[in-house]
Design a protein around this motif. Structure first.
Motif, mmCIF file in Angstrom:
data_model
loop_
_atom_site.group_PDB
_atom_site.id
_atom_site.type_symbol
_atom_site.label_atom_id
_atom_site.label_comp_id
_atom_site.label_asym_id
_atom_site.label_seq_id
_atom_site.Cartn_x
_atom_site.Cartn_y
_atom_site.Cartn_z
ATOM 1 N N GLU A 1 12.173 0.460 -4.560
ATOM 2 C CA GLU A 1 12.636 -0.646 -5.324
ATOM 3 C C GLU A 1 11.540 -1.546 -6.342
ATOM 4 O OE1 GLU A 1 15.656 -3.271 -5.406
ATOM 5 O OE2 GLU A 1 16.279 -1.036 -4.641
ATOM 6 N N ASP A 2 10.016 -1.308 -6.137
ATOM 7 C CA ASP A 2 9.850 -1.394 -7.233
ATOM 8 C C ASP A 2 8.052 -0.644 -6.875
ATOM 9 O OD1 ASP A 2 8.324 -3.164 -4.706
ATOM 10 O OD2 ASP A 2 9.009 -4.624 -5.146
ATOM 11 N N GLY A 3 7.945 0.406 -6.007
ATOM 12 C CA GLY A 3 7.061 1.230 -6.516
ATOM 13 C C GLY A 3 7.167 2.630 -6.868
ATOM 14 N N SER B 1 0.672 -1.404 -0.370
ATOM 15 C CA SER B 1 -0.371 0.234 -0.353
ATOM 16 C C SER B 1 1.169 1.339 -0.058
ATOM 17 C CB SER B 1 -0.772 -0.196 1.556
ATOM 18 O OG SER B 1 -1.607 1.031 1.529
ATOM 19 N N LEU B 2 2.269 1.631 0.420
ATOM 20 C CA LEU B 2 2.725 2.581 0.761
ATOM 21 C C LEU B 2 3.317 2.747 -0.131
ATOM 22 C CD1 LEU B 2 3.180 4.343 2.481
ATOM 23 C CD2 LEU B 2 5.625 3.401 3.636
ATOM 24 N N ALA B 3 4.081 1.546 -1.010
ATOM 25 C CA ALA B 3 4.798 1.841 -1.369
ATOM 26 C C ALA B 3 5.180 1.860 -2.763
ATOM 27 C CB ALA B 3 5.345 0.137 -2.336
ATOM 28 N N ARG B 4 3.358 1.789 -3.418
ATOM 29 C CA ARG B 4 2.515 1.911 -4.512
ATOM 30 C C ARG B 4 1.302 3.299 -4.283
ATOM 31 N NH1 ARG B 4 -1.003 -2.866 -6.129
ATOM 32 N NH2 ARG B 4 -1.858 -1.544 -7.603
ATOM 33 N N SER B 5 1.601 3.389 -3.391
ATOM 34 C CA SER B 5 1.182 4.557 -2.819
ATOM 35 C C SER B 5 0.101 4.659 -2.886
ATOM 36 C CB SER B 5 1.129 6.051 -3.899
ATOM 37 O OG SER B 5 1.452 7.346 -3.064
ATOM 38 N N LEU B 6 -0.809 3.555 -2.829
ATOM 39 C CA LEU B 6 -2.656 3.526 -2.560
ATOM 40 C C LEU B 6 -3.763 4.600 -1.952
ATOM 41 C CD1 LEU B 6 -2.642 -0.644 -3.111
ATOM 42 C CD2 LEU B 6 -2.300 1.333 -5.056
ATOM 43 N N ASN B 7 -3.950 5.267 -2.015
ATOM 44 C CA ASN B 7 -4.700 6.392 -1.404
ATOM 45 C C ASN B 7 -6.009 5.694 -0.461
ATOM 46 O OD1 ASN B 7 -4.035 8.343 -2.345
ATOM 47 N ND2 ASN B 7 -4.822 8.851 -4.530
#
Length: 719
Positions: free
Chosen positions: A589-591, A477-483
């Protein structure tokens, strides 16, 4: 007839006559010249002769009155002029010399004064340069040069100006009178700034010049020519905060006035007409061209031979390494504003300030910003950016407040621009959750969400892509910055707790009250945000960003102020911080922060941030050595075109950190090992079931036990 008797003709006997009485002196009668009849020419010339006689009578009487007034004014000024030592240092404020973490000077503020110098302590070529360029008849006049004034008037008229506009023909003595403001000192109660007061002192009005004359005569009566020249050398402003030739020599060349050569002396003398314009720190070539003009005057007046002139022109003066160092202007301004006013901006003492600045890192940040804007931003773009680099304890190592890095006194976007933080605020939501017992691998729902906001109605946040992923881990959730998942987490944790964690980490700006707090609608500065991330890197302890480490009066050894750390109170548990660092590491790394990845496998953690309509774009992150924050946007809040926090800000961050870490060994991040922290798989026990009757009966804890458990749980979770 009778015969007449003959009569003898005999002369009368002469008798001496009595002396005659002297006649009374005749009264001398002044005779008026015979009035000649006037002709026409005589009648015409009569008024002219009368006016000439009247003018002569008025002139000699007027001259006598003027001479008397001049004498009285000169005597009055003479009694008011103090001694030379008092006149030499006429600064209204002191100087501040700023040094980096290694003790090297990188900036000056205030009025720098190099100490009292006399003509015995300066290179002869310096006095010759000043006389040649400013007043070649200095040793031959009594303070005022009528020939010089007349020549200046002719020059002004020929240039199409008024006779008293432009060149004034002032002698060095008159220029000293200007520098002394005719004996009047600046006082804040005058209703004008010090700069305005000095401009008024140098005004070229007729009345001002008339007042200069008796003051110049008084100076000539009070001091010798060498003393007047020494006062001039001590008081003249020569740009870059240097007051006097001793300070300017140190400022530009790093040497004393006794060691100056002809080229250097000519450059300093050439600054006198326009110190800021000709300052070599502003434009070295212009300063060298002006110095060549002074060298030519020195040759023409016999101070330099042709060979000496040629050598000086072919080897012009250059700046010292310290003067060439044109970095750290924004940092210096910040330290000056952050320190105590009475020892910085308003100091009357000469102060030496030791700072946390690392000039290598400062140069790296400036070069990185210039590189990205030169290669990846449209030419002519007015977009701005700011960078802050600091250590984990809050010691600021570099600060770039904008694209224009020359000089000081500019708008510093690193500390003055208060902007929405966007998703760069999200780590504080996850910090609060982790500190309350959540784990990096816990699941949270990412799905459409609607919240009823009192007074505003329903609010439905959306993801940037408008797609949803269902159940995701906190790390994802944090790595992909999901709202939506982040907002759900903030609701579970409690907005008050999130707000409190952010404040404790150092975000002092007003924080939003509603659920949009989790998405970074609150405003902050880049310095605050970078300092808050430093608290995450150091294991969960708050920091106060600082740049001043010691403050000492010049000549003293014991500092008046001393500061060696910005560490404050613990905000979250160390284990929570280690998990959060891992989650932010996955973001690079992957976000959303993949463009910030560093070469050679150097691990880094960070978070992107983009505000509504892309008015602000952020990237803040850290390695095991340093924390760096980048903000990008327009000063007028114009939306950025095609820029998000994971784009250009991430690339500026990468370019900066590549240069900062050049030559440094790779240092691991203080984060968890996810494999070691993973939950153990549930064990399936194969055995006969225990009869239900043998199982202990469950007892519901009473109210007192529940309160005690909550209190103890809260205490142990926060320590």
């Amino acid at each position: 007839m009778a015969k007449s008797a003959k009569t003898r003709l005999v002369a009368d006997k002469r008798r001496s006559a009595p002396p005659a009485a002297k006649p009374a002196p005749k009264k001398r009668v002044r005779r008026k010249p015979a009035r000649r009849p006037r002709g026409l020419l005589g009648w015409l010339l009569a008024p002219v002769r009368f006016l000439l006689r009247l003018a002569f009578a008025v002139a000699w009487r007027g001259a006598a009155v003027v001479a008397l007034i001049l004498a009285v004014a000169t005597i009055w000024n003479y009694t008011r002029i103090p001694d030379m030592a008092t006149l030499a240092d006429g600064r209204a404020r002191g100087s501040v010399t700023l040094q980096d973490r290694e003790g090297r000077t990188f900036a000056w503020r205030g009025d720098n004064y190099g100490g009292l110098v006399t003509m015995d302590g300066v290179a002869p070529v310096l006095a010759q340069a000043v006389i040649a360029s400013e007043d070649k008849r200095f040793y031959g006049h009594m303070g005022v040069s009528p020939r010089g004034i007349a020549g200046a008037m002719r020059t002004n008229i020929a240039a199409g100006r008024g006779p008293f506009s432009g060149s004034g023909g002032s002698t060095i003595t008159q220029q000293v009178a200007k520098l002394l403001c005719l004996g009047q000192d600046w006082d804040p109660s005058l209703g004008m700034t010090e700069a305005e007061f000095e401009d008024d002192c140098r005004a070229g009005s007729v009345w001002r010049k008339l007042k200069e004359i008796p003051y110049a005569f008084a100076l000539e009566a009070k001091f010798t020519k060498d003393e007047i020249l020494a006062i001039y050398l001590n008081r003249a402003y020569l740009g870059a905060g240097a007051r006097g030739f001793a300070a300017a020599s140190q400022r530009y060349f790093g040497k004393s006035v006794a060691q100056l050569d002809a080229a250097e002396a000519a450059m300093l003398s050439g600054l006198l007409p326009a110190p800021s314009y000709y300052a070599p720190t502003n434009n070295l070539q212009r300063a060298q061209d002006r110095a060549e003009t002074v060298l030519r005057l020195m040759r023409d007046q016999g101070y330099l031979s042709t060979a000496e002139f040629t050598h000086a022109v072919e080897t012009p003066a250059t700046l010292s390494p310290a003067a060439r160092q044109d970095t750290g202007g924004y940092f210096a301004d910040w330290v000056m504003s952050d320190g105590p006013d009475f020892l910085t901006d308003d100091t009357t003492e000469d102060v030496i300030v030791r700072t946390t600045l690392d000039q290598r890192i400062q140069k790296a940040a400036e070069e990185a910003l210039a590189e990205v804007f030169a290669t990846k931003v449209s030419p002519g773009s007015e977009a701005q950016a700011a960078i802050v680099v600091m250590s984990a304890d809050g010691a600021v190592r570099a600060m770039v407040g904008g694209r224009d890095t020359r000089g000081g006194g500019q708008f510093n976007r690193a500390i003055q621009a208060v902007r929405q933080t966007g998703s760069s605020f999200k780590p504080f939501v996850y910090a609060a959750a982790l500190d309350l017992g959540s784990r990096f691998d816990d699941f949270i729902l990412d799905a459409p969400l609607t919240i009823q906001v009192p007074g505003s109605g329903p609010w439905s946040p959306e993801n940037y892509t408008r797609n949803y992923s269902g159940d995701v881990t906190l790390t994802e959730s944090l790595a992909r910055s999901l709202n939506t998942s982040t907002v759900r987490l903030s609701q579970q944790v409690g907005l008050d707790i999130v707000r409190n964690v952010a404040r404790q980490f150092g975000i002092d700006s007003d924080l939003a009250e509603g659920p949009a707090l989790a998405l970074g609608v609150s405003e902050s500065t880049l310095l605050e945000m970078t300092g808050a991330y430093a608290g995450i890197l150091n294991g969960g302890t708050s920091v106060t960003p600082y740049g001043l480490t010691s403050l000492t009066l010049r000549g003293d050894t014991d500092p008046l102020l001393d500061h060696d750390s910005g560490l404050g109170e613990r905000v979250i548990q160390e284990q929570a911080a280690r998990q959060l660092i891992y989650m932010m590491y996955r973001g690079i790394e992957d976000g959303t922060g993949q463009r910030a990845q560093l070469p050679d496998g150097r691990p880094a953690a960070g978070k992107t941030g983009t505000t509504q309509a892309a008015r602000d774009a952020w990237f803040i992150g850290f390695t095991g050595d340093y924390v760096a924050g980048v903000w990008m946007g327009y000063d007028d809040n114009t939306p950025l075109k095609g820029v998000t926090g994971g784009g250009l800000p991430a690339e500026i961050w990468r370019e900066t950190m590549m240069r900062v870490h050049d030559g440094l060994p790779i240092r691991p991040l203080p984060m968890i090992d996810p494999a070691a922290e993973a939950r153990p798989a549930p064990q399936i026990v194969r055995q006969d079931p225990v009869p239900e009757a043998q199982l202990p009966a469950e007892r519901e804890p009473d109210l007192a036990e529940r309160i005690l458990m909550d209190v103890l749980g809260g205490i142990f979770r926060r320590n």
